[in-house]
Every structure is written in C-alpha cells, then in structure tokens.
Design a protein around this motif. Structure first.
Motif, PDB file in Angstrom:
ATOM      1  N   HIS A   9      -3.321   3.883   0.507  1.00 46.80           N
ATOM      2  CA  HIS A   9      -1.902   4.116   0.274  1.00 46.80           C
ATOM      3  C   HIS A   9      -1.700   4.440  -1.194  1.00 46.80           C
ATOM      4  O   HIS A   9      -2.522   4.089  -2.050  1.00 46.80           O
ATOM      5  CB  HIS A   9      -1.064   2.893   0.663  1.00 46.80           C
ATOM      6  CG  HIS A   9       0.377   3.204   0.883  1.00 46.80           C
ATOM      7  ND1 HIS A   9       1.289   3.276  -0.139  1.00 46.80           N
ATOM      8  CD2 HIS A   9       1.072   3.472   2.024  1.00 46.80           C
ATOM      9  CE1 HIS A   9       2.484   3.572   0.346  1.00 46.80           C
ATOM     10  NE2 HIS A   9       2.381   3.695   1.661  1.00 46.80           N
ATOM     11  N   HIS A  10      -0.575   5.101  -1.494  1.00 47.01           N
ATOM     12  CA  HIS A  10      -0.305   5.508  -2.867  1.00 47.01           C
ATOM     13  C   HIS A  10      -0.198   4.299  -3.798  1.00 47.01           C
ATOM     14  O   HIS A  10      -0.634   4.365  -4.948  1.00 47.01           O
ATOM     15  CB  HIS A  10       0.987   6.329  -2.931  1.00 47.01           C
ATOM     16  CG  HIS A  10       0.945   7.569  -2.098  1.00 47.01           C
ATOM     17  ND1 HIS A  10       0.003   8.560  -2.281  1.00 47.01           N
ATOM     18  CD2 HIS A  10       1.722   7.997  -1.058  1.00 47.01           C
ATOM     19  CE1 HIS A  10       0.197   9.538  -1.418  1.00 47.01           C
ATOM     20  NE2 HIS A  10       1.227   9.221  -0.640  1.00 47.01           N
ATOM     21  N   PHE A  11       0.369   3.174  -3.313  1.00 45.70           N
ATOM     22  CA  PHE A  11       0.543   2.027  -4.192  1.00 45.70           C
ATOM     23  C   PHE A  11      -0.783   1.339  -4.505  1.00 45.70           C
ATOM     24  O   PHE A  11      -0.857   0.512  -5.410  1.00 45.70           O
ATOM     25  CB  PHE A  11       1.553   1.030  -3.578  1.00 45.70           C
ATOM     26  CG  PHE A  11       0.960  -0.052  -2.723  1.00 45.70           C
ATOM     27  CD1 PHE A  11       0.788  -1.331  -3.219  1.00 45.70           C
ATOM     28  CD2 PHE A  11       0.578   0.218  -1.410  1.00 45.70           C
ATOM     29  CE1 PHE A  11       0.259  -2.339  -2.428  1.00 45.70           C
ATOM     30  CE2 PHE A  11       0.061  -0.785  -0.620  1.00 45.70           C
ATOM     31  CZ  PHE A  11      -0.107  -2.074  -1.129  1.00 45.70           C
ATOM     32  N   LEU A  12      -1.837   1.714  -3.780  1.00 43.89           N
ATOM     33  CA  LEU A  12      -3.183   1.206  -4.049  1.00 43.89           C
ATOM     34  C   LEU A  12      -4.016   2.205  -4.848  1.00 43.89           C
ATOM     35  O   LEU A  12      -5.196   1.958  -5.093  1.00 43.89           O
ATOM     36  CB  LEU A  12      -3.896   0.869  -2.741  1.00 43.89           C
ATOM     37  CG  LEU A  12      -3.274  -0.262  -1.905  1.00 43.89           C
ATOM     38  CD1 LEU A  12      -3.990  -0.369  -0.561  1.00 43.89           C
ATOM     39  CD2 LEU A  12      -3.347  -1.580  -2.662  1.00 43.89           C
ATOM     40  N   GLY A  13      -3.405   3.321  -5.226  1.00 43.52           N
ATOM     41  CA  GLY A  13      -4.113   4.301  -6.031  1.00 43.52           C
ATOM     42  C   GLY A  13      -4.754   5.424  -5.265  1.00 43.52           C
ATOM     43  O   GLY A  13      -5.479   6.236  -5.844  1.00 43.52           O
ATOM     44  N   TYR A  14      -4.495   5.517  -3.963  1.00 41.89           N
ATOM     45  CA  TYR A  14      -5.069   6.583  -3.139  1.00 41.89           C
ATOM     46  C   TYR A  14      -4.137   7.794  -3.111  1.00 41.89           C
ATOM     47  O   TYR A  14      -2.921   7.662  -3.235  1.00 41.89           O
ATOM     48  CB  TYR A  14      -5.319   6.089  -1.711  1.00 41.89           C
ATOM     49  CG  TYR A  14      -6.486   5.141  -1.578  1.00 41.89           C
ATOM     50  CD1 TYR A  14      -7.755   5.605  -1.232  1.00 41.89           C
ATOM     51  CD2 TYR A  14      -6.319   3.767  -1.786  1.00 41.89           C
ATOM     52  CE1 TYR A  14      -8.824   4.737  -1.100  1.00 41.89           C
ATOM     53  CE2 TYR A  14      -7.386   2.895  -1.663  1.00 41.89           C
ATOM     54  CZ  TYR A  14      -8.631   3.384  -1.326  1.00 41.89           C
ATOM     55  OH  TYR A  14      -9.694   2.529  -1.197  1.00 41.89           O
ATOM     56  N   ARG A  15      -4.727   8.944  -2.903  1.00 45.87           N
ATOM     57  CA  ARG A  15      -3.938  10.169  -2.798  1.00 45.87           C
ATOM     58  C   ARG A  15      -3.385  10.381  -1.397  1.00 45.87           C
ATOM     59  O   ARG A  15      -2.448  11.150  -1.202  1.00 45.87           O
ATOM     60  CB  ARG A  15      -4.793  11.373  -3.207  1.00 45.87           C
ATOM     61  CG  ARG A  15      -5.256  11.339  -4.667  1.00 45.87           C
ATOM     62  CD  ARG A  15      -6.080  12.572  -4.986  1.00 45.87           C
ATOM     63  NE  ARG A  15      -6.529  12.551  -6.386  1.00 45.87           N
ATOM     64  CZ  ARG A  15      -7.286  13.490  -6.927  1.00 45.87           C
ATOM     65  NH1 ARG A  15      -7.693  14.534  -6.190  1.00 45.87           N
ATOM     66  NH2 ARG A  15      -7.646  13.394  -8.190  1.00 45.87           N
ATOM     67  N   GLY A  21      -3.156   1.255   5.515  1.00 44.54           N
ATOM     68  CA  GLY A  21      -2.456   1.290   4.245  1.00 44.54           C
ATOM     69  C   GLY A  21      -0.950   1.181   4.406  1.00 44.54           C
ATOM     70  O   GLY A  21      -0.275   0.471   3.645  1.00 44.54           O
ATOM     71  N   ARG A  22      -0.396   1.878   5.392  1.00 39.77           N
ATOM     72  CA  ARG A  22       1.052   1.813   5.633  1.00 39.77           C
ATOM     73  C   ARG A  22       1.469   0.421   6.095  1.00 39.77           C
ATOM     74  O   ARG A  22       2.525  -0.090   5.688  1.00 39.77           O
ATOM     75  CB  ARG A  22       1.451   2.883   6.652  1.00 39.77           C
ATOM     76  CG  ARG A  22       1.417   4.311   6.098  1.00 39.77           C
ATOM     77  CD  ARG A  22       2.031   5.303   7.079  1.00 39.77           C
ATOM     78  NE  ARG A  22       1.193   5.467   8.275  1.00 39.77           N
ATOM     79  CZ  ARG A  22       0.207   6.360   8.363  1.00 39.77           C
ATOM     80  NH1 ARG A  22      -0.064   7.159   7.347  1.00 39.77           N
ATOM     81  NH2 ARG A  22      -0.494   6.471   9.480  1.00 39.77           N
ATOM     82  N   GLN A  23       0.662  -0.188   6.956  1.00 37.20           N
ATOM     83  CA  GLN A  23       0.989  -1.530   7.412  1.00 37.20           C
ATOM     84  C   GLN A  23       0.942  -2.525   6.256  1.00 37.20           C
ATOM     85  O   GLN A  23       1.818  -3.390   6.130  1.00 37.20           O
ATOM     86  CB  GLN A  23       0.019  -1.948   8.519  1.00 37.20           C
ATOM     87  CG  GLN A  23       0.193  -1.171   9.814  1.00 37.20           C
ATOM     88  CD  GLN A  23      -0.867  -1.523  10.845  1.00 37.20           C
ATOM     89  OE1 GLN A  23      -1.909  -2.102  10.512  1.00 37.20           O
ATOM     90  NE2 GLN A  23      -0.608  -1.180  12.099  1.00 37.20           N
TER      91      GLN A  23
END
Length: 206
Positions: A9-15, A21-23
């Motif tokens: 997810h974006h908040f974890l630094g992923y593009r 990740g959404r969950q």
C-alpha cells in the motif's frame, strides 16, 4: 504481531496496492490496529527494496519500543530486532532540581544551623545587612546542593489507568489466585469473562 504479510500500500511505501495492503490500511484508518514499523527495508531484489515484514500492535497498546535491522542470515529477508524495554524512555534536558527526591528534613536542619549560628548586630549598618543577606543566600545554595539532587532527564509520560481499570485488575488478580489454589469452576470462568468485558469498556474510557 510481527509477520511477513506482503501487504502492499502507498502508506507502507509501495507504488501499488493489493488486497492485504488495503485491508491493513483500513484497519489502521479505523484505529483498530497501529503500524509501528519497521521503517527500513527487510527485503532486497535486483531492482527494488521493500518492507514486506510488518509490526502491528493493538491501537490502545502503549509500550516503549525500538526496531533495528538484524545481521545477514541465510534467509532472503533481513531479520528485525524488536526490543520492548521495561524502563521508561528518558529525554536529556538541561540540569534542574528534582524536588520530589529532596531531603527536606536535612535541608531545613542545615539552613537552621548555619543561619542561627551567628548573632546579627542590632542595630546594623547597611554593609552588615548586605553581608548577612549574602551569607544567607550562600547558605541556601549550599543546602540546596547538598540535599536536592539534580536531574538531567525528562521521562516521557505514560498512560495512567483509571480507578475503575485498577479495580478490575485487582479483582482479576484475586480471582486468579483463588482459582490457582482451589481450581477453576464454571462460575469463576464466567466471572473471568465478565472482568474481561468490563476491562475492555474501561480501557476505551481511559
């Protein structure tokens, strides 16, 4: 919980994002859990470095923690060294008196002995008054140095439980001690579940 969740997810630094990740993001957004790290890569590939290994806690959990990358191992992931110290976190500050740790009885005695040891002239000149005031000032400074310790740290505040929460904890300790001696019964187990429910409600109020 420490786990290799492969949550993107974006908040974890992923593009990009995936279902995990959404969950995870929704649980964090709803204040159900808290993501506390790590904030460094734990997996390296030929063209990227990511953090599939995640540390999660209950949102109402308050612990002092420290996270650091571990040494090289045969795993394709970097180990995580996760420390939960029992001592409070202290922040360096300017030196200041610690009045809570002062020896006030000794402080009072030292001042009384030194201030009353000299007869003050009567009548006194202005010079004599100034000299005596200076002596009193030095006496107080010396007594302060000898009886009031100096602290150079500030302890971060930690959450304090309410009276209701502390009462529930005491009741649970008594219940556990009694059950350890006499054995668990259905009634005691129901009491245990009731205390757990009350504790959950009390912690929300805290």
């Amino acid at each position: 919980m420490l786990a290799d969740l492969n949550a993107n997810h974006h908040f974890l630094g992923y593009r990009h994002t995936n279902t995990a990740g959404r969950q995870l993001y929704n649980l964090t957004l709803n204040r159900t859990i808290r993501h506390i790290g790590p904030h460094f890569p734990t997996y390296y590939s030929a063209n990227s470095n990511t953090t599939p290994d995640i540390i999660l806690t209950n949102f109402r959990t308050h612990h002092n923690t420290h996270t650091a990358p571990g040494p090289l191992t045969t795993s394709d992931h970097i180990p995580i060294i996760f420390t939960i110290p029992a001592s409070p976190i202290q922040i360096p500050t300017m030196p200041r008196p610690s009045f809570k740790q002062a020896n006030w009885a000794s402080f009072k005695n030292e001042i009384s002995e030194n201030i009353n040891s000299t007869e003050f002239p009567d009548p006194a000149t202005l010079e004599e008054i100034d000299t005596e005031v200076e002596r009193w000032h030095e006496t107080i400074k010396t007594a302060t140095k000898n009886n009031i310790p100096t602290t150079r740290h500030r302890t971060l505040p930690t959450p304090k439980h309410s009276h209701e929460t502390n009462t529930i904890m005491i009741q649970f300790t008594a219940l556990r001690t009694h059950a350890h001696i006499h054995g668990w019964t259905r009634q005691q187990y129901n009491r245990y579940r009731n205390l757990r429910g009350r504790l959950q409600e009390a912690l929300i109020q805290d």
